[in-house]
Design a protein around this motif. Structure first.
Motif, PDB file in Angstrom:
ATOM      1  N   TRP A  15      77.174 -39.068 103.389  1.00 50.25           N
ATOM      2  CA  TRP A  15      77.677 -39.021 104.448  1.00 50.25           C
ATOM      3  C   TRP A  15      77.468 -40.980 105.192  1.00 50.25           C
ATOM      4  N   VAL A  48      85.717 -25.033 100.746  1.00 51.74           N
ATOM      5  CA  VAL A  48      84.713 -25.395 101.942  1.00 51.74           C
ATOM      6  C   VAL A  48      83.969 -24.135 102.295  1.00 51.74           C
ATOM      7  N   CYS A  82      78.508 -25.462 105.910  1.00 53.37           N
ATOM      8  CA  CYS A  82      79.330 -26.008 106.130  1.00 53.37           C
ATOM      9  C   CYS A  82      79.382 -26.655 107.696  1.00 53.37           C
ATOM     10  N   ILE A  83      78.908 -27.542 107.760  1.00 52.06           N
ATOM     11  CA  ILE A  83      79.032 -28.346 109.679  1.00 52.06           C
ATOM     12  C   ILE A  83      80.181 -28.710 110.542  1.00 52.06           C
ATOM     13  N   THR A  99      82.864 -36.592 107.377  1.00 51.09           N
ATOM     14  CA  THR A  99      82.664 -37.459 105.693  1.00 51.09           C
ATOM     15  C   THR A  99      82.852 -36.375 104.637  1.00 51.09           C
ATOM     16  N   VAL A 109      75.254 -31.526 101.347  1.00 50.36           N
ATOM     17  CA  VAL A 109      74.501 -30.376 101.680  1.00 50.36           C
ATOM     18  C   VAL A 109      74.785 -29.108 101.116  1.00 50.36           C
ATOM     19  N   ALA A 117      77.750 -27.653 100.578  1.00 49.48           N
ATOM     20  CA  ALA A 117      78.749 -26.408 101.098  1.00 49.48           C
ATOM     21  C   ALA A 117      80.174 -27.304 100.479  1.00 49.48           C
ATOM     22  N   LYS A 118      80.081 -27.929  99.897  1.00 46.80           N
ATOM     23  CA  LYS A 118      81.990 -27.856  99.559  1.00 46.80           C
ATOM     24  C   LYS A 118      81.510 -26.947  98.106  1.00 46.80           C
ATOM     25  N   PHE A 157      86.945 -32.874 111.671  1.00 44.24           N
ATOM     26  CA  PHE A 157      87.297 -32.122 110.350  1.00 44.24           C
ATOM     27  C   PHE A 157      88.708 -32.071 110.770  1.00 44.24           C
TER      28      PHE A 157
HETATM   29  S1  SF4 Z   1      80.949 -32.904 103.346  1.00 48.11           S
HETATM   30 FE1  SF4 Z   1      82.479 -30.926 103.976  1.00 48.11          FE
HETATM   31  S2  SF4 Z   1      81.813 -29.398 103.280  1.00 48.11           S
HETATM   32 FE2  SF4 Z   1      80.159 -30.635 103.046  1.00 48.11          FE
HETATM   33  S3  SF4 Z   1      79.432 -30.232 104.908  1.00 48.11           S
HETATM   34 FE3  SF4 Z   1      81.282 -31.898 105.490  1.00 48.11          FE
HETATM   35  S4  SF4 Z   1      82.537 -30.828 106.190  1.00 48.11           S
HETATM   36 FE4  SF4 Z   1      81.395 -29.211 105.229  1.00 48.11          FE
END
Ligand code: SF4
Ligand SMILES: Cc1cc2nc3c(=O)[nH]c(=O)nc-3n(C[C@H](O)[C@H](O)[C@H](O)COP(=O)(O)OP(=O)(O)OC[C@H]3O[C@@H](n4cnc5c(N)ncnc54)[C@H](O)[C@@H]3O)c2cc1C
Length: 506
Positions: free
Chosen positions: A46, A180, A188-189, A193, A201, A203-204, A316
């Protein structure tokens, strides 16, 4: 020779990973050869400096452009392939994208399958990739799209205000479908990035997270990382692929399977087929038509910064999408394309590309900008092609069909001016932006004009399939990943039935 699985797949991206997932659901055993390793989960995932300035995750290799100038391609060699850094935008092609479609610069050719044929597999792919979206709000959406597995991500306040101001201008912005995990229990937070970065994490829902890891958990998938396929070896009659040679730990190994699938990305798959030329296939494997490597496409892409006075504190931003001009507008009767939110630009990203720009200016601009990705169709041209030059890949590409793209960019700028964003900086991404690469081993109905049949099976070699974005006969003007995944599921079902006599899933 290594052990023999039912199916051997080269590459673990959206095409190969999704295919593997579906094949193990059918009870088949699969081995994947993947040239990369697992992308580590680490703070740099990130970090704008690490990802954009130092290009930490971009391979060290260089390709040559049409003038022979070396460049580092923005393609990714990891378990999950390019989807490790993708933006997760998961759009279906439009129904008319599957048909002959007249563009300003010529014809976008029909696919050998209709939207209706792919629709059930789009449904499955959306479920596999846990797509968050809202059906019925996209003005060019194909017919009868079922509700998405999860509700769409809400816009953050600035994007909500932009959407509302655009609606006042008569535009129909809608929520971009996204892979996501921003649902109850999802990790997903909603960070800054995402688009262009790996997710620290997980989450994608990229191909590693959605497909490869679950397939490994069944015990029926063997994943050989750091194993780069170097040659496909044909049987003595040239009608089948007998084995694959690959490089691992400095040694050349051989592996075989009844069915071999190539899914190394549009450029690398074409290069591997060409590199495997032999006396039985002097123009390259699967290339009796001479089409392999030709008709390379990657979209006409422009990044647009629309700068206003107020701070844009959005984290986001990639929640908004506009398809009002996909097929043209009142003054232009040809397709123009898609507009979607870009991951929020940050100062480091600008200065990474424009090192003359002082950092504080970049920061002032990025803090105030709403950023867009404007994407239009480029047309298949046999002269746009992947070639081999010694041990290097040469990508010969000249942009085409730019009239609709220019008009779409001007249209977007004009709309943004009207809603208060007076300074607009557009950057055309040029021909070396390979993120949406496709088209180099296209499928079709005529073996003299295409390399693969409608199930991505080689016309020349009955046990060879190609399932990455190579099979696209046209690039349409939406992001490719969902279509690659849908066709991979369709191919897996066909292969299980026809090549192994299996119909049910476990
Ligand atoms: S990279 Fe994308 S999927 Fe992962 S936590 Fe950030 S916004 Fe959510
Ligand atoms: C920054 C970025 C953002 C994007 N955003 C989006 C988006 O929001 N939505 C969308 O739909 N698309 C997006 N894309 C495009 C999308 O990621 C690709 O279209 C998709 O991942 C391509 O899948 P693939 O299976 O064709 O190839 P790849 O993902 O490239 O997979 C090929 C795999 O094969 C491996 N490989 C290559 N050569 C060999 C070899 N010789 N031997 C063994 N293995 C090999 C590679 O390491 C890789 O894992 C984005 C792409 C990028 C780069």
């Amino acid at each position: 020779m290594g052990s023999s699985p039912d199916v051997l797949i080269i590459g673990s991206g959206i095409g190969g990973g999704t295919l593997a997932y579906r094949l193990v659901q059918h009870g088949l055993t699969v081995t994947i050869l993947e040239r990369g390793g697992f992308l580590p989960q680490e703070p740099e995932n990130w970090d704008v400096n690490a990802v954009f300035f130092h290009q930490k995750y971009v391979p060290q290799e260089t390709w040559l452009d049409k003038d022979g100038t070396p460049f580092r391609p923005g393609t990714y060699y990891y378990v999950g392939g390019s989807s490790k850094l993708y933006g997760g935008a998961m759009l279906r092609l439009r129904e008319r994208d599957f048909e002959d479609l007249e563009h300003a610069a010529g014809l976008s050719p029909a696919w050998p399958i209709s939207y209706r044929q792919l629709a059930p597999y789009y449904d499955l792919a959306e479920r596999l990739y846990l797509v968050h979206g809202e059906a019925g709000v996209d003005p060019t959406e194909p017919p009868d799209v079922p509700q998405y597995p999860y509700p769409a991500l809400e816009h953050e306040p600035v994007i909500e205000r932009v959407a509302s101001a655009l609606k006042d201008q008569g535009i129909k912005p809608f929520s971009l479908p996204l892979a996501v995990q921003r649902h109850e229990g999802g990790a997903c937070i909603r960070c800054k990035t995402c688009d262009g970065f790996p997710c620290k994490v997980h989450a994608k829902t990229d191909a590693e997270v959605a497909a490869v890891r679950p397939a490994l958990a069944t015990g029926r998938l063997t994943l050989k990382t750091n194993s780069k396929a170097t040659r496909l070896v044909l049987t003595s009659d040239g009608r089948r692929v007998n084995a694959v040679e690959y490089e691992s730990n400095g040694c050349i190994e051989r592996i075989t399977a009844p069915v071999i699938v190539l899914s190394a990305s549009a450029v690398n798959s074409a290069a591997l087929l060409l590199r495997s030329a032999c006396d039985k296939a002097p123009r390259g494997v699967a290339n009796s038509s001479g089409i392999v490597g030709r008709n390379y496409m990657a979209h006409n892409n422009t990044a647009l910064m629309s700068i206003g006075w107020k701070i844009n504190g959005t984290n986001f931003q990639k929640t908004i999408c506009i398809n009002d001009f996909y097929f043209g507008d009142d003054g232009f009767k040809y397709p123009m394309g898609n507009i979607q939110g870009l991951g929020k630009l940050q100062a480091g990203m600008l200065t990474a590309k424009h090192q003359y720009l002082p950092n504080f200016v970049g920061r002032l601009m990025a803090e105030r900008s709403v950023d867009w990705w404007i994407m239009s169709e480029d047309l298949p041209d046999p002269k746009n092609r992947v070639l081999l030059q010694g041990d290097k890949i040469r990508l010969h590409y000249t942009a085409n069909n730019m009239a609709g793209h220019k008009r779409l960019t001007e249209k977007t700028v004009s709309l943004m001016r009207k809603i208060g964003f007076k300074l607009n900086i557009a950057k055309h991404m040029g021909g070396l932006s390979v993120s949406h690469q496709c088209g180099t081993v296209s499928f079709g109905g005529d073996p003299s004009k295409s390399a693969l049949n409608q199930f991505c099976r080689s016309f020349d070699h009955n046990n060879l399939f190609v399932v990455d974005a190579s099979f696209f006969p046209s690039s349409a003007a939406v992001n490719p990943a969902l279509t690659i995944a849908a066709q991979a599921v369709r191919v897996a079902d066909h292969m299980a039935k026809v090549d192994f006599g299996v119909t049910g899933t476990t």
